[in-house]
Write a protein that holds these residues in place. Structure first.
Motif, PDB file in Angstrom:
ATOM      1  N   ARG A  29       0.320  -1.057  -0.068  1.00 45.79           N
ATOM      2  CA  ARG A  29      -0.109   0.140   0.249  1.00 45.79           C
ATOM      3  C   ARG A  29       1.077   1.164   0.177  1.00 45.79           C
ATOM      4  N   ARG A  30       2.390   1.345   1.040  1.00 44.32           N
ATOM      5  CA  ARG A  30       2.722   2.728   0.512  1.00 44.32           C
ATOM      6  C   ARG A  30       3.702   1.228  -0.306  1.00 44.32           C
ATOM      7  N   ALA A  31       3.793   2.177  -1.854  1.00 42.78           N
ATOM      8  CA  ALA A  31       4.748   1.498  -2.330  1.00 42.78           C
ATOM      9  C   ALA A  31       4.884   2.337  -3.701  1.00 42.78           C
ATOM     10  N   THR A  32       6.561   2.372  -3.698  1.00 41.55           N
ATOM     11  CA  THR A  32       6.735   3.898  -5.021  1.00 41.55           C
ATOM     12  C   THR A  32       6.841   2.239  -6.354  1.00 41.55           C
ATOM     13  N   PRO A  33       6.977   3.287  -7.800  1.00 40.93           N
ATOM     14  CA  PRO A  33       7.791   1.552  -8.945  1.00 40.93           C
ATOM     15  C   PRO A  33       8.152   1.926  -7.946  1.00 40.93           C
ATOM     16  N   GLN A  34       9.617   1.767  -7.803  1.00 37.64           N
ATOM     17  CA  GLN A  34      11.075   0.956  -7.852  1.00 37.64           C
ATOM     18  C   GLN A  34      11.099  -0.072  -6.104  1.00 37.64           C
ATOM     19  N   THR A  35       9.696   0.258  -5.363  1.00 33.57           N
ATOM     20  CA  THR A  35       8.892  -0.885  -4.697  1.00 33.57           C
ATOM     21  C   THR A  35       8.739  -2.441  -5.415  1.00 33.57           C
ATOM     22  N   HIS A  36       7.396  -1.947  -7.095  1.00 37.19           N
ATOM     23  CA  HIS A  36       7.536  -3.083  -6.849  1.00 37.19           C
ATOM     24  C   HIS A  36       8.919  -3.864  -7.844  1.00 37.19           C
ATOM     25  N   ARG A  37       9.579  -3.013  -8.418  1.00 39.92           N
ATOM     26  CA  ARG A  37      10.552  -3.472  -9.163  1.00 39.92           C
ATOM     27  C   ARG A  37      11.186  -4.313  -7.837  1.00 39.92           C
ATOM     28  N   VAL A  38      11.439  -3.806  -6.720  1.00 37.38           N
ATOM     29  CA  VAL A  38      12.158  -5.365  -6.271  1.00 37.38           C
ATOM     30  C   VAL A  38      12.018  -6.038  -6.403  1.00 37.38           C
ATOM     31  N   ALA A  39      10.794  -5.821  -5.725  1.00 38.06           N
ATOM     32  CA  ALA A  39       9.022  -6.543  -5.347  1.00 38.06           C
ATOM     33  C   ALA A  39       9.083  -7.945  -6.665  1.00 38.06           C
ATOM     34  N   GLY A  40       9.959  -7.388  -7.782  1.00 43.92           N
ATOM     35  CA  GLY A  40       9.132  -8.159  -8.984  1.00 43.92           C
ATOM     36  C   GLY A  40      10.788  -9.407  -9.139  1.00 43.92           C
ATOM     37  N   ARG A  41      11.856  -8.710  -8.547  1.00 43.63           N
ATOM     38  CA  ARG A  41      13.141  -8.873  -8.674  1.00 43.63           C
ATOM     39  C   ARG A  41      13.118 -10.572  -7.242  1.00 43.63           C
ATOM     40  N   LEU A  42      12.269 -10.299  -6.746  1.00 51.07           N
ATOM     41  CA  LEU A  42      12.394 -11.018  -4.648  1.00 51.07           C
ATOM     42  C   LEU A  42      11.450 -12.845  -5.638  1.00 51.07           C
ATOM     43  N   LEU A  43       9.971 -12.210  -6.367  1.00 52.24           N
ATOM     44  CA  LEU A  43       9.251 -13.032  -7.375  1.00 52.24           C
ATOM     45  C   LEU A  43       9.685 -13.826  -8.243  1.00 52.24           C
ATOM     46  N   ALA A  44      10.649 -13.184  -9.377  1.00 52.88           N
ATOM     47  CA  ALA A  44      11.749 -13.968 -10.422  1.00 52.88           C
ATOM     48  C   ALA A  44      12.823 -14.502  -9.925  1.00 52.88           C
ATOM     49  N   ALA A  45      13.368 -14.831  -8.572  1.00 56.09           N
ATOM     50  CA  ALA A  45      13.819 -15.116  -7.732  1.00 56.09           C
ATOM     51  C   ALA A  45      13.433 -16.774  -7.460  1.00 56.09           C
ATOM     52  N   GLY A  46      12.125 -16.879  -7.623  1.00 56.75           N
ATOM     53  CA  GLY A  46      10.775 -17.819  -7.321  1.00 56.75           C
ATOM     54  C   GLY A  46       9.800 -17.858  -5.913  1.00 56.75           C
ATOM     55  N   VAL A  47      10.290 -16.653  -5.032  1.00 57.62           N
ATOM     56  CA  VAL A  47       9.350 -16.449  -4.586  1.00 57.62           C
ATOM     57  C   VAL A  47       7.484 -17.017  -4.949  1.00 57.62           C
ATOM     58  N   ASP A  48       6.998 -17.125  -3.780  1.00 51.42           N
ATOM     59  CA  ASP A  48       5.714 -17.379  -4.054  1.00 51.42           C
ATOM     60  C   ASP A  48       5.049 -16.941  -2.958  1.00 51.42           C
TER      61      ASP A  48
END
Ligand code: AMP
Ligand code: MN
Ligand code: MN
Length: 331
Positions: free
Chosen positions: A175-194
């Motif tokens: 909820r408190r997020a910037t485009p960069q927050t989602h880029r970080v999250a994207g990297r974590l998901l790409a590493a295999g996080v469910d």
């Protein structure tokens, strides 16, 4: 406000590259950001050949909801060595947040050891020898990821899962997020996080006893529309009786229900932590700085999420909170 100087990051990375024996500490009653950040960094240091251990002063075991993050690196505080060449404190604004382990900061420094503080609280007191402190970071986990990048470390799924747990909870589910927050999250998901599994385990699944506890506590909640400079305060009390039979996680969940109240800018939950002691959680939506109120009462935190511990009856604690909120700066 303190943003991160690049040479602080480089110096901390150099310290980590050399480290062979490291103790990583989360704050007392650790949340997913404190413990997830510590476990992520500990895993990477262990892969690099260091001896590592993760701990916190209390409670005496890892909160059940966070156990899935630990590949076996947590040790009870009573089993820590007497001193260590490198102590890393995560998500902890001051030594007091480390509870009884706060003394190790000074004893490590006296013994010539290094203390690396990794944190995103504006109230950080810079108590280490080295600091990766940035209050514009949405979670300590983000700062750990920046350090891992600086180290050139691989992001595997167990490490990414620990960081995701910290990021998703400290941003209240992005909820408190910037485009960069989602880029970080994207990297974590790409590493295999469910993401569904992490959120379910860390923040959502609860034992049935949660429902009767909530029912009792919420039935006595109150709305005070004149408090917090007329912006409104919703508050609830969790006594030791209410807390009996549920986990720390369930008690900490009450604030997330109380903060939903539309008529109140501020939510407060008074959690009994002794016969005449109350641990208070404060949350604001956007218009008032509750960390200032918490600081005035001996606590701290972020502008929209803060806390403190007060002595006396719950009525006295509530009065103190009301008084502090009446003086808190508007945002
Ligand atoms: P909590 O309500 O316990 O989730 O805490 C909200 C925020 O306030 C967190 O960022 C904590 O780090 C901070 N906080 C809570 N209690 C204290 C305290 N006694 N002293 C300093 N910071 C606190
Ligand atoms: Mn925390
Ligand atoms: Mn945090």
């Amino acid at each position: 406000m303190s943003t991160l100087a690049l040479d602080d990051l480089a110096r901390a990375a150099a310290l980590l590259r050399e480290a062979t024996d490291v103790t990583l500490l989360a704050h007392i009653r650790p949340d997913a950001d404190a413990l997830g950040s510590a476990l992520a960094l500990a895993q990477v240091l262990a892969h690099r050949g260091a001896t590592v251990r993760v701990s916190f002063a209390e409670p005496a075991t890892v909160p059940e909801s966070l156990r899935g993050l630990d590949p076996g690196l947590w040790v009870p505080a009573t089993e820590l060595p007497d001193s260590e060449p490198l102590l890393i404190a995560l998500d902890s604004a001051s030594p007091a947040r480390l509870g009884a382990l706060g003394e190790r900061v000074d004893s490590t420094k006296r013994a010539g050891g290094r203390v690396l503080v990794i944190d995103h609280h504006a109230s950080n007191t810079f108590y280490g020898t080295d600091h990766v402190v940035d209050d514009t970071a949405e979670a300590t986990a983000v700062l750990v990821l920046r350090l891992l990048d600086e180290l050139g470390a691989d992001l595997d799924e167990p490490v990414a899962r620990c960081l995701y747990a910290g990021l998703v909870t400290d941003t209240s589910g992005f909820r408190r997020a910037t485009p960069q927050t989602h880029r970080v999250a994207g990297r974590l998901l790409a590493a295999g996080v469910d993401p569904d599994r992490v959120v379910r385990e860390v923040a959502e699944e609860r034992p049935f006893g949660w429902l009767p506890m909530l029912a009792r506590v919420l039935s006595a909640a109150r709305l005070d529309t004149t408090a917090a400079r007329g912006l409104g305060l919703a508050h609830a009390v969790v006594t030791e009786d209410d807390a009996a039979g549920v986990r720390l996680e369930e008690i900490e969940s009450v604030i997330d229900v109380v903060r939903s109240v539309r008529e109140a800018e501020v939510a407060a939950v008074f959690k009994q932590s002794g016969p005449a002691q109350w641990t208070v959680s404060l949350r604001a939506k956007s218009r008032i700085d509750v960390s200032s109120a918490a600081r005035a009462l001996g606590g701290g935190g972020h502008r929209l999420a803060a806390g403190c511990t007060l002595d006396g009856t719950v009525e006295q604690a509530l009065r103190q909170v009301r008084t502090a909120l009446a003086e808190a700066p508007l945002l």
